[in-house]
Design a protein around this motif. Structure first.
Motif, PDB file in Angstrom:
ATOM      1  N   LYS A 160       0.772  -1.392  -0.003  1.00 41.15           N
ATOM      2  CA  LYS A 160       0.104   0.151   0.087  1.00 41.15           C
ATOM      3  C   LYS A 160       0.966   1.159   0.041  1.00 41.15           C
ATOM      4  N   LYS A 161       0.431   2.441  -0.498  1.00 43.61           N
ATOM      5  CA  LYS A 161       1.209   3.601  -0.568  1.00 43.61           C
ATOM      6  C   LYS A 161       0.254   4.694   0.415  1.00 43.61           C
ATOM      7  N   TYR A 162       1.272   5.287   0.806  1.00 38.98           N
ATOM      8  CA  TYR A 162       0.618   6.341   1.915  1.00 38.98           C
ATOM      9  C   TYR A 162       1.148   8.009   1.571  1.00 38.98           C
ATOM     10  N   GLY A 163       0.314   8.782   1.809  1.00 41.87           N
ATOM     11  CA  GLY A 163       0.583  10.376   1.435  1.00 41.87           C
ATOM     12  C   GLY A 163       1.108  11.086   2.633  1.00 41.87           C
ATOM     13  N   ASP A 164       0.102  11.622   3.558  1.00 41.63           N
ATOM     14  CA  ASP A 164       0.441  12.154   4.987  1.00 41.63           C
ATOM     15  C   ASP A 164       0.331  11.188   5.787  1.00 41.63           C
ATOM     16  N   PHE A 165       1.352  10.969   6.717  1.00 46.26           N
ATOM     17  CA  PHE A 165       1.132   9.878   7.856  1.00 46.26           C
ATOM     18  C   PHE A 165       2.277  10.437   8.904  1.00 46.26           C
ATOM     19  N   ILE A 166       2.272   9.713  10.052  1.00 40.80           N
ATOM     20  CA  ILE A 166       3.194   9.438  10.965  1.00 40.80           C
ATOM     21  C   ILE A 166       3.356   8.049  11.015  1.00 40.80           C
ATOM     22  N   LEU A 167       4.924   7.516  11.094  1.00 42.47           N
ATOM     23  CA  LEU A 167       5.254   6.327  10.798  1.00 42.47           C
ATOM     24  C   LEU A 167       6.236   6.090  12.156  1.00 42.47           C
ATOM     25  N   GLU A 168       6.015   5.239  12.901  1.00 43.88           N
ATOM     26  CA  GLU A 168       6.902   4.839  14.139  1.00 43.88           C
ATOM     27  C   GLU A 168       7.514   3.407  13.813  1.00 43.88           C
ATOM     28  N   PHE A 169       8.767   2.958  14.372  1.00 42.53           N
ATOM     29  CA  PHE A 169       9.323   1.864  14.292  1.00 42.53           C
ATOM     30  C   PHE A 169      10.473   1.712  15.110  1.00 42.53           C
ATOM     31  N   GLU A 170      10.720   0.442  15.412  1.00 41.86           N
ATOM     32  CA  GLU A 170      12.110   0.444  16.179  1.00 41.86           C
ATOM     33  C   GLU A 170      13.079  -0.485  15.311  1.00 41.86           C
ATOM     34  N   VAL A 171      14.176  -0.288  15.580  1.00 39.87           N
ATOM     35  CA  VAL A 171      15.431  -0.855  14.833  1.00 39.87           C
ATOM     36  C   VAL A 171      16.509  -1.245  15.525  1.00 39.87           C
ATOM     37  N   LEU A 172      17.305  -2.257  15.061  1.00 39.34           N
ATOM     38  CA  LEU A 172      18.443  -2.606  15.437  1.00 39.34           C
ATOM     39  C   LEU A 172      19.378  -3.078  14.345  1.00 39.34           C
ATOM     40  N   LEU A 173      20.376  -2.627  14.275  1.00 38.63           N
ATOM     41  CA  LEU A 173      21.214  -3.174  13.121  1.00 38.63           C
ATOM     42  C   LEU A 173      22.839  -3.387  13.575  1.00 38.63           C
ATOM     43  N   ASP A 174      23.453  -4.111  12.738  1.00 37.38           N
ATOM     44  CA  ASP A 174      24.829  -4.502  12.889  1.00 37.38           C
ATOM     45  C   ASP A 174      25.710  -3.022  12.974  1.00 37.38           C
ATOM     46  N   PRO A 175      26.348  -2.768  13.909  1.00 32.92           N
ATOM     47  CA  PRO A 175      27.221  -1.345  13.692  1.00 32.92           C
ATOM     48  C   PRO A 175      28.233  -1.338  12.629  1.00 32.92           C
ATOM     49  N   THR A 176      28.068  -2.328  11.678  1.00 32.82           N
ATOM     50  CA  THR A 176      29.353  -2.245  10.733  1.00 32.82           C
ATOM     51  C   THR A 176      28.394  -1.935   9.278  1.00 32.82           C
ATOM     52  N   THR A 177      27.292  -1.977   9.355  1.00 30.86           N
ATOM     53  CA  THR A 177      26.196  -1.867   8.076  1.00 30.86           C
ATOM     54  C   THR A 177      25.676  -0.597   8.036  1.00 30.86           C
ATOM     55  N   ASN A 178      25.206  -0.292   6.984  1.00 29.94           N
ATOM     56  CA  ASN A 178      24.167   0.989   6.610  1.00 29.94           C
ATOM     57  C   ASN A 178      23.015   0.494   6.393  1.00 29.94           C
ATOM     58  N   SER A 179      21.684   1.088   6.627  1.00 33.22           N
ATOM     59  CA  SER A 179      20.465   0.838   6.194  1.00 33.22           C
ATOM     60  C   SER A 179      19.837   1.922   6.381  1.00 33.22           C
ATOM     61  N   GLY A 180      18.498   1.818   6.079  1.00 28.67           N
ATOM     62  CA  GLY A 180      17.408   2.868   5.923  1.00 28.67           C
ATOM     63  C   GLY A 180      16.142   2.560   6.024  1.00 28.67           C
ATOM     64  N   VAL A 181      15.071   3.311   6.446  1.00 37.63           N
ATOM     65  CA  VAL A 181      13.510   2.949   5.931  1.00 37.63           C
ATOM     66  C   VAL A 181      13.217   4.134   4.849  1.00 37.63           C
ATOM     67  N   GLN A 182      12.513   3.420   3.698  1.00 42.32           N
ATOM     68  CA  GLN A 182      12.032   4.576   2.739  1.00 42.32           C
ATOM     69  C   GLN A 182      10.556   4.820   3.271  1.00 42.32           C
ATOM     70  N   PHE A 183      10.321   6.206   2.623  1.00 43.73           N
ATOM     71  CA  PHE A 183       8.936   6.564   2.567  1.00 43.73           C
ATOM     72  C   PHE A 183       8.668   7.567   1.518  1.00 43.73           C
ATOM     73  N   ARG A 184       7.319   7.622   1.226  1.00 48.11           N
ATOM     74  CA  ARG A 184       7.106   8.321   0.008  1.00 48.11           C
ATOM     75  C   ARG A 184       8.024   8.002  -1.126  1.00 48.11           C
ATOM     76  N   THR A 185       7.942   6.758  -1.274  1.00 48.88           N
ATOM     77  CA  THR A 185       9.136   5.876  -2.043  1.00 48.88           C
ATOM     78  C   THR A 185       8.210   5.349  -3.351  1.00 48.88           C
ATOM     79  N   ASN A 186       8.719   5.239  -4.635  1.00 43.99           N
ATOM     80  CA  ASN A 186       8.049   4.640  -5.439  1.00 43.99           C
ATOM     81  C   ASN A 186       9.122   3.839  -6.589  1.00 43.99           C
ATOM     82  N   SER A 187       8.411   3.041  -7.538  1.00 44.82           N
ATOM     83  CA  SER A 187       9.118   2.345  -8.315  1.00 44.82           C
ATOM     84  C   SER A 187       8.467   1.982  -9.900  1.00 44.82           C
ATOM     85  N   SER A 188       9.095   2.258 -10.949  1.00 44.95           N
ATOM     86  CA  SER A 188       8.227   2.385 -12.203  1.00 44.95           C
ATOM     87  C   SER A 188       9.322   2.075 -13.099  1.00 44.95           C
ATOM     88  N   LYS A 189       8.794   1.302 -14.319  1.00 44.08           N
ATOM     89  CA  LYS A 189       9.687   0.790 -15.355  1.00 44.08           C
ATOM     90  C   LYS A 189      10.130   2.096 -15.999  1.00 44.08           C
TER      91      LYS A 189
END
Length: 467
Positions: free
Chosen positions: A78-107
């Protein structure tokens, strides 16, 4: 009798539990929060681009790094426009990551490459977690070089609680209750949420884990749910030729209206050049001539002079281009050939223009105080200065408070100096400006956009003055 009492007790208990359940359900509905992850499987999610594995263990989504695959994204269906997003995250301290929002994919866009806003997760010494990166498009929009306090919010080795408020054109982030970013941008208004496993190029970095849990979103009654802003967190706006309410309240004004030449004139004229400077589609463009200094339409300057101020603008250069933003300009000093005289924030294609190799130790490269101080990243140790490339919009900022001066390139400080200092006077003595008495130390001067014979575009030129 005992059997009847037992039966009545059972139904009473059942009714009480039902009422409690209904009350809890009603409360959840009133709160409006919706869980994006059921804790059991990846229902409602789909994977795009890379093939790094995602699995569910102990009510957590676990992504694992995998070599020789591009960035992987586990995306909400599902896609979202206006929102408040909350999450918890734990990652290996030697790697990079991220959480996308208002993100799309098209050919139609890079053959389906995921692109859009990203809540950065950066456990390295750079500490940009909570910053906003534009994945697959413009790069960094809100690096944490703008907010040193925010760089301390993320903690390695523990679960971090994260929040994104994306309401209209405002995007704000928090980690562990500390505000990290305050962005204004209207390029994308809706899209999916996605959990990133970053690409790696060395097999030894494979098998690192990123874990997410308690992912929830709210899409209604958002204004009442906004968190209070930290006044120390700078608002950064990417609106084109417009000011935010906050900017107006803090004394900003447009130095160019995006439509006319009002407020500007030729540096050696009493009017705006009749040709050579083009105003179209909200862009102020100096057109290419012969690549020489002020041999075409000439420089343009503000009609007003400035002393203590903050100037911000966007610029876009063509291949091999040279230009500059000058300040403390005295338009009366040079009526002959060449550019008007003043301190210069150099704008240059460092790779393709020979001036990058002239001067001393790179003091004519992009962002430098031209011919005096070489630009380098002063915001983040070990990080190069950030230029977004030919044909891309870059952001320049010049801050002058009395004698203290800073140059910023794409929201990272690259030059800092005291124009009243002995060191500054020594630099002048060995530069091309040595014959101009008290160069750079005049109490006020014009702001100038330079004609150096190459096509360069400007927009969103704004200023505020300090007492």
């Amino acid at each position: 009798m005992k059997s009847i009492q037992s039966t009545l007790l059972f139904f009473s208990s059942f009714l009480l539990m039902s009422l409690i359940g209904m009350s809890a359900y009603s409360q959840a509905s009133q709160d409006g929060w919706i869980s994006l992850f059921n804790g059991k499987n990846l229902k409602g999610w789909t994977q795009l681009n890379g093939t790094a594995p995602y699995k569910v263990v102990n009510n957590e989504i676990i992504g694992t790094t995998k070599a020789k695959t591009p960035n992987s994204f586990l995306c909400t269906e599902k896609k979202y426009g206006d929102f408040i997003l909350e999450f918890e995250v734990l990652l290996d301290p030697t790697t990079n990551s991220g959480v996308q929002f208002r993100t799309n994919s098209s050919k139609s866009y890079n053959n389906g490459r995921v692109h859009g806003y990203q809540f950065e997760l950066d456990p390295t010494a750079r500490a940009f977690s909570g910053g906003i990166y534009d994945e697959g498009r413009r790069g960094w929009l809100y690096p944490l070089s703008l907010n040193p306090k925010g760089r301390k919010a993320f903690k390695n080795g523990v679960w971090n609680t994260c929040r994104v408020e994306a309401i209209g054109s405002t995007i704000r982030t928090w980690i562990n209750g500390i505000q990290c970013s305050n962005l204004v941008d209207n390029v994308t208004s809706s899209g999916f949420i996605a959990l990133q496993v970053h690409a790696i190029y060395n097999e030894k970095n494979a098998g690192k884990h990123i874990k997410w849990k308690n992912i929830r979103i709210k899409t209604n009654n958002l204004e009442s749910e906004r968190w209070a802003l930290d006044p120390e967190v700078k608002e950064m706006s990417f609106l084109i030729n417009k000011l935010t309410k906050n900017e107006v309240d803090n004394g900003w004004r447009l130095l160019w209206d995006g439509k006319t030449s009002e407020g500007w004139r030729g540096a050696k004229l009493d009017h705006f050049p009749q040709s050579g400077w083009d105003i179209q589609n909200g862009e102020l463009t100096v057109l290419a001539t012969d690549g020489a200094e002020s041999t075409g339409p000439g420089d343009i300057i503000t009609e007003k002079v400035f002393s203590s101020f903050e100037l911000e603008l966007d610029f876009k250069i063509t291949k091999g281009a040279n230009s500059g933003i000058k300040y403390f300009v005295d338009a009366e000093l040079n009526k002959g050939p060449g550019s008007a005289i003043g301190c210069e924030f150099q704008i240059l294609d460092d790779k393709n223009h020979p001036d990058a190799k002239a001067g001393v130790n790179g003091n004519r490269t992009i962002g430098s105080l031209y011919d005096l101080i070489t630009a380098e990243n002063l915001s983040t140790k070990g990080r190069s200065k950030q230029f977004k490339g030919i044909g891309a919009w870059n952001k320049a900022r010049i801050v002058v408070k009395g004698a203290h001066v800073e140059h910023w390139l794409n929201n990272e400080k690259v030059v800092e100096y005291d124009r009243s200092s002995q060191m500054f006077r020594a630099l002048i003595a060995y530069s091309k400006y040595k014959n101009w008495s008290k160069f750079g130390q005049w109490p006020s001067g014009h702001i100038l956009l330079q004609d150096h014979g190459d096509t360069v575009h400007y927009r969103s030129i704004k200023v505020r003055e300090f007492n």
